[in-house]
Every structure is written in C-alpha cells, then in structure tokens.
Design an enzyme around this catalytic site. Structure first.
Site, PDB file in Angstrom:
ATOM      1  N   TYR A  40      57.805 117.774  22.318  1.00  0.00           N
ATOM      2  CA  TYR A  40      59.223 117.905  21.955  1.00  0.00           C
ATOM      3  C   TYR A  40      59.408 117.441  20.514  1.00  0.00           C
ATOM      4  CZ  TYR A  40      60.461 118.150  26.997  1.00  0.00           C
ATOM      5  OH  TYR A  40      60.589 118.500  28.317  1.00  0.00           O
ATOM      6  N   LYS A 100      54.103 121.726  27.086  1.00  0.00           N
ATOM      7  CA  LYS A 100      55.433 121.921  27.691  1.00  0.00           C
ATOM      8  C   LYS A 100      56.439 121.850  26.558  1.00  0.00           C
ATOM      9  CE  LYS A 100      58.250 119.313  31.036  1.00  0.00           C
ATOM     10  NZ  LYS A 100      59.414 119.064  30.232  1.00  0.00           N
TER      11      LYS A 100
HETATM   12  O1  FBP Z   1      64.093 114.277  26.643  1.00  0.00           O
HETATM   13  P1  FBP Z   1      65.060 115.202  27.308  1.00  0.00           P
HETATM   14  O2  FBP Z   1      65.174 116.517  26.634  1.00  0.00           O
HETATM   15  O3  FBP Z   1      66.378 114.558  27.533  1.00  0.00           O
HETATM   16  O4  FBP Z   1      64.520 115.521  28.763  1.00  0.00           O
HETATM   17  C1  FBP Z   1      63.395 114.892  29.275  1.00  0.00           C
HETATM   18  C2  FBP Z   1      63.248 115.318  30.713  1.00  0.00           C
HETATM   19  O5  FBP Z   1      63.066 116.705  30.772  1.00  0.00           O
HETATM   20  C3  FBP Z   1      61.858 116.986  31.429  1.00  0.00           C
HETATM   21  O6  FBP Z   1      60.881 117.159  30.436  1.00  0.00           O
HETATM   22  C4  FBP Z   1      62.027 118.223  32.299  1.00  0.00           C
HETATM   23  O7  FBP Z   1      63.031 117.996  33.243  1.00  0.00           O
HETATM   24  P2  FBP Z   1      64.289 118.956  33.350  1.00  0.00           P
HETATM   25  O8  FBP Z   1      63.800 120.234  33.951  1.00  0.00           O
HETATM   26  O9  FBP Z   1      65.251 118.253  34.251  1.00  0.00           O
HETATM   27  O10 FBP Z   1      64.844 119.188  31.954  1.00  0.00           O
HETATM   28  C5  FBP Z   1      61.524 115.736  32.227  1.00  0.00           C
HETATM   29  O11 FBP Z   1      60.157 115.620  32.472  1.00  0.00           O
HETATM   30  C6  FBP Z   1      62.070 114.666  31.352  1.00  0.00           C
HETATM   31  O12 FBP Z   1      62.494 113.558  32.065  1.00  0.00           O
END
Ligand code: FBP
Length: 268
Positions: free
Chosen positions: A147, A178
């Site tokens: 991310y 991911k």
């Molecule tokens: O950092 P962000 O974007 O708030 O979301 C993190 C969350 O999203 C995920 O990557 C995926 O979950 P979701 O499908 O609920 O978005 C989780 O593993 C993590 O807790």
C-alpha cells in the site's frame, strides 16, 4: 524458489484471502455493522467456505482460535500491524516472527504490510527482506500488502502508483502482491504486467453493494489477476456465505456477475 504454485493457499492458481486483521488495523468500529463479526469464531466458521484459500489473522487471534480450525482453514499469519490510534508516518510494528508463525501457530503462508513512499520505507523494506528470506527457508508463500502511502505519495489510488506497488512485490520477492483496485480492467492489466510472476490480488475495501463489488472482482480476474483479499465485504454482510458463493463463481468458474448473482440470490 517460489513456493506459491504448489501451496495449499491457492485453488486452481487463484487466491481468496479472507482478511481479518481489522481488530488491529481499524478497531471495533469495523465490527459494528455485524456485531457477530467481532467474534473470531464466527469468522473462522466463514473461512471454512471452499472459496476461501486462507484466513489472514494476527498472532493473538491465531493462538486463541486456530487450534480448533487447523483441519478446515489454511492460516495466513499476518506478521505486522499497527492500530488506527497511531498518528505517525505510516509504519507497521512487527509483532510475530516467521519461525513462530510456522512452528507455533501452524501457518501455511505469511502476510506482511509494506508502505512504499512512507518515511519508514527503508526500515520496512529491510524488515520485509528478513521475513521473505526466512519464509523461503520454511517454504511458506509470502503475501505483501503493498500500500503506497505516506509523505511521498500524493494519490494512493492513482493507477500508476498501484502499478508501482505491484512491481515492488516482484522486486522484493513477494509471491503475492495485494494492492488497491486501480479502477478499471485496463489499469489492472498493466498492474499485472508490472508484477511478472508475482500474483496480484485486489484489496476488498469498504463495503459496497453486491454488483459493484463483484464487478470489480470480475475485472481483476478478466485482467489476469489472481483474486482478492477481502474482509469487510464478506463479514460485514448479514450472510457472508452468500457473497462467497458468488465470489466462487466469478473467481474459479469464470462466471459473469449476472450468473454469479443468479446462483446466489439475495433471498436464497
Ligand atoms: O489500511 P486500510 O486501507 O485502512 O485497510 C487495511 C485493511 O484492509 C485489508 O487489507 C483488507 O480488508 P478489507 O477487504 O476489509 O478492505 C485488511 O487486511 C486490513 O486490515
């Protein structure tokens, strides 16, 4: 050697990680729409659905609940995580080692968050290196939550930024990257090309209606993506198994969104 293709964490080369690390990352607010989702047992039960290739949880939840599910669920140990109460530059505390995940928890794959673009990027890349190399010793596939965010990132949903995040998965040796959904099939095709043999999966995001959510997943699959990691769009639903039935059609059976919705009607 890349351990992903033979691993029990894929089905026909595709991936559906049920993500449940939200208790760390977001806190109780994510469980409020479906209060039973706060109970890990409920989500472990959901994870027994055949569409799910692994369940991603942190060390504490794995220790407390996985022993009752190890025959029915494949554990993806999420090794780092930070609460929403943290207000600093994006970073993630390493709270479990690969050795502990493999030997004590019984994990069959490893998950690790990296925030490209944060001021903590150097340390996060170095932590990932240690995790990736240790996971290779154990033959465990590594899923990198890639991310892009932090002071170096102006727009984390821009397709270019997401393609870069996927490419970093390849560069750093992840088996699966991911990433956020880049907005279209065309953008997703480029994201996939950048990742080479690293499988790319989409992050589920906040809850959407069935059609919009399944159309995003369908465009990822049509673009050559491997699947998704999804939390809220499954366990924030009243009937999580119904959306998993539909996802099973789209991901593994090449069904259209209409076919998937017909096979899993809302009032089934
Ligand atoms: O950092 P962000 O974007 O708030 O979301 C993190 C969350 O999203 C995920 O990557 C995926 O979950 P979701 O499908 O609920 O978005 C989780 O593993 C993590 O807790």
């Amino acid at each position: 050697m890349r351990p992903i293709d033979d691993a029990p964490v894929t089905r026909d080369g595709k991936v559906l990680v049920l993500a449940y690390d939200h208790g760390i990352e977001h806190g109780p607010v994510d469980f409020d729409p479906q209060p039973e989702s706060a109970n890990p047992e409920h989500v472990f039960e959901v994870a027994t659905h055949p569409a799910v290739t692994s369940l991603a949880v942190g060390k504490g939840v794995a220790e407390a609940y996985y022993p009752s599910y190890e025959d029915d669920v494949s554990l993806l140990a999420k090794l780092n995580g930070t609460s929403n109460l943290w207000m600093g530059e994006p970073d993630s505390a390493v709270n479990c080692s690969v050795e502990y995940a493999a030997e004590e928890l019984g994990a069959e794959s490893i998950g690790f968050t990296v925030y490209p673009g944060t001021n903590c990027e150097v340390e996060m890349f170095e932590e990932f290196r240690e995790v990736q190399e240790k996971a290779r010793e154990y033959g465990l596939p590594v899923v990198m939550w890639s991310y892009a965010r932090g002071q170096g990132v102006k727009n984390d949903t821009k397709d270019d930024v997401i393609a870069y995040a996927a490419r970093l998965g390849l560069e750093l040796g992840a088996d699966v990257a991911k990433v956020k959904y880049p907005g279209s099939r065309e953008a997703m095709e480029r994201v996939n090309r950048m990742a080479g043999p690293t499988k790319v999966i989409m992050s589920g995001g906040s809850k959407k209606n069935d059609r919009e959510f399944l159309e995003n997943v369908k465009s990822v699959i049509d673009a050559g993506g491997a699947g998704l990691a999804v939390g809220r769009n499954v366990w924030q639903r009243e009937n999580p198994r119904r959306i998993l039935d539909a996802l099973e059609k789209v991901i593994y059976e090449e069904a259209s969104v209409d076919e998937a919705l017909q096979a899993a009607p809302a009032k089934a």
